[in-house]
Design a protein around this motif. Structure first.
Motif, mmCIF file in Angstrom:
data_model
loop_
_atom_site.group_PDB
_atom_site.id
_atom_site.type_symbol
_atom_site.label_atom_id
_atom_site.label_comp_id
_atom_site.label_asym_id
_atom_site.label_seq_id
_atom_site.Cartn_x
_atom_site.Cartn_y
_atom_site.Cartn_z
ATOM 1 N N PRO A 108 0.833 -1.209 0.000
ATOM 2 C CA PRO A 108 0.000 0.000 0.000
ATOM 3 C C PRO A 108 0.865 1.254 0.000
ATOM 4 O O PRO A 108 2.039 1.212 0.373
ATOM 5 C CB PRO A 108 -0.811 -0.131 1.294
ATOM 6 C CG PRO A 108 0.031 -0.986 2.188
ATOM 7 C CD PRO A 108 0.733 -1.954 1.267
ATOM 8 N N GLU A 141 -5.994 -3.533 -5.442
ATOM 9 C CA GLU A 141 -6.554 -2.589 -4.471
ATOM 10 C C GLU A 141 -5.478 -1.637 -3.971
ATOM 11 O O GLU A 141 -5.703 -0.420 -3.851
ATOM 12 C CB GLU A 141 -7.166 -3.348 -3.292
ATOM 13 C CG GLU A 141 -8.421 -4.132 -3.616
ATOM 14 C CD GLU A 141 -8.923 -4.922 -2.412
ATOM 15 O OE1 GLU A 141 -8.468 -4.621 -1.282
ATOM 16 O OE2 GLU A 141 -9.748 -5.832 -2.596
ATOM 17 N N ASN A 142 -4.305 -2.175 -3.676
ATOM 18 C CA ASN A 142 -3.221 -1.337 -3.167
ATOM 19 C C ASN A 142 -2.748 -0.329 -4.202
ATOM 20 O O ASN A 142 -2.313 0.773 -3.852
ATOM 21 C CB ASN A 142 -2.049 -2.216 -2.707
ATOM 22 C CG ASN A 142 -2.340 -2.939 -1.404
ATOM 23 O OD1 ASN A 142 -3.262 -2.583 -0.671
ATOM 24 N ND2 ASN A 142 -1.563 -3.972 -1.111
ATOM 25 N N SER A 162 -4.382 2.890 -3.866
ATOM 26 C CA SER A 162 -4.019 3.718 -2.714
ATOM 27 C C SER A 162 -2.960 4.762 -3.074
ATOM 28 O O SER A 162 -2.731 5.704 -2.313
ATOM 29 C CB SER A 162 -3.520 2.839 -1.559
ATOM 30 O OG SER A 162 -2.251 2.252 -1.848
ATOM 31 N N ASP A 204 -4.511 6.358 -8.802
ATOM 32 C CA ASP A 204 -5.971 6.402 -8.752
ATOM 33 C C ASP A 204 -6.523 7.560 -9.586
ATOM 34 O O ASP A 204 -7.533 7.414 -10.278
ATOM 35 C CB ASP A 204 -6.438 6.529 -7.299
ATOM 36 C CG ASP A 204 -7.924 6.265 -7.154
ATOM 37 O OD1 ASP A 204 -8.381 5.178 -7.567
ATOM 38 O OD2 ASP A 204 -8.639 7.151 -6.660
#
Length: 211
Positions: free
Chosen positions: A72, A165-166, A169, A174
């Motif tokens: 992350p 998903e990480n 972050s 993103d």
């Protein structure tokens, strides 16, 4: 020394193939690189991203580590090799795709599931693999009675999803995903079957892309 001699002989063939003619593929690469895709792969010797995708030099920007993990986003004082590679690929090279490439029979995931990471006096593997602890916990909660082989395969794929998903972050990743400038992909190479699977969000499954 036989391996080293073989590697040197291989380099000679590489040099002849890529630098031996006036139409060298490296002629334009001497000026710099501009890959449009980054692949985050495993260090496993059987899973070379360039070989699996039949890519030429300059086609992909690659970072490899144990179990193809993405940590992350953090801003502490640690040494963040994967994060630095991500920053360079996204912010400086402007890649348009990031692929997290996992695979079957992953030694890192196997160690994570068995709780046998690291060696005496080491601990680097266990600390690194702790990134994937949520994947392990999810698999054990959802498949508590299944055999270890099925749990491992599920964990290998869950770790890919966790890495995706990480990636979100990282603010500069993103933001680009939201703007449609960057697309994230989860791939899984089944070594035994010789199959490539891709995660599809519409089904929530890894599905075959190769015939």
């Amino acid at each position: 020394m036989k391996d080293i001699e073989r590697f040197i002989a291989g380099f000679r063939r590489f040099r002849e193939d890529y630098f031996g003619s006036e139409y060298s593929p490296f002629e334009h690469l001497k000026q710099g690189q501009s890959p449009k895709t980054m692949i985050i792969g495993c260090s496993d010797s059987r899973v070379d991203p360039a070989i699996l995708t039949d890519c030429a030099p300059g086609d992909i920007f690659t970072v490899r580590n144990v179990a193809n993990l993405v940590p992350p986003f953090e801003e502490n004082g640690g040494l963040h090799g994967v994060s630095a590679a991500l920053e360079f690929a996204v912010c400086h090279l402007g890649v348009e795709h990031i692929i997290v490439l996992g695979h079957s029979q992953c030694g890192g995931i196997n160690a994570l599931m068995k709780g046998t990471c690291g060696c005496k006096g080491g601990g680097f593997i266990s600390r690194w693999m702790s990134i994937a602890t949520p994947a392990r916990e999810r698999v054990l909660a959802e498949l508590p009675e299944k055999d270890t082989a099925l749990q491992q395969r599920a964990a290998e794929q869950a770790a890919i999803l966790l890495s995706l998903e990480n990636l979100h972050s990282f603010p500069w990743i993103d933001e680009r995903v939201v703007r449609g400038e960057l697309t994230l992909h989860g791939w899984y190479f089944d070594i035994s079957a010789g199959e490539l699977l891709e995660y599809r969000s519409e089904t929530g499954l890894f599905e075959k892309v190769s015939k």
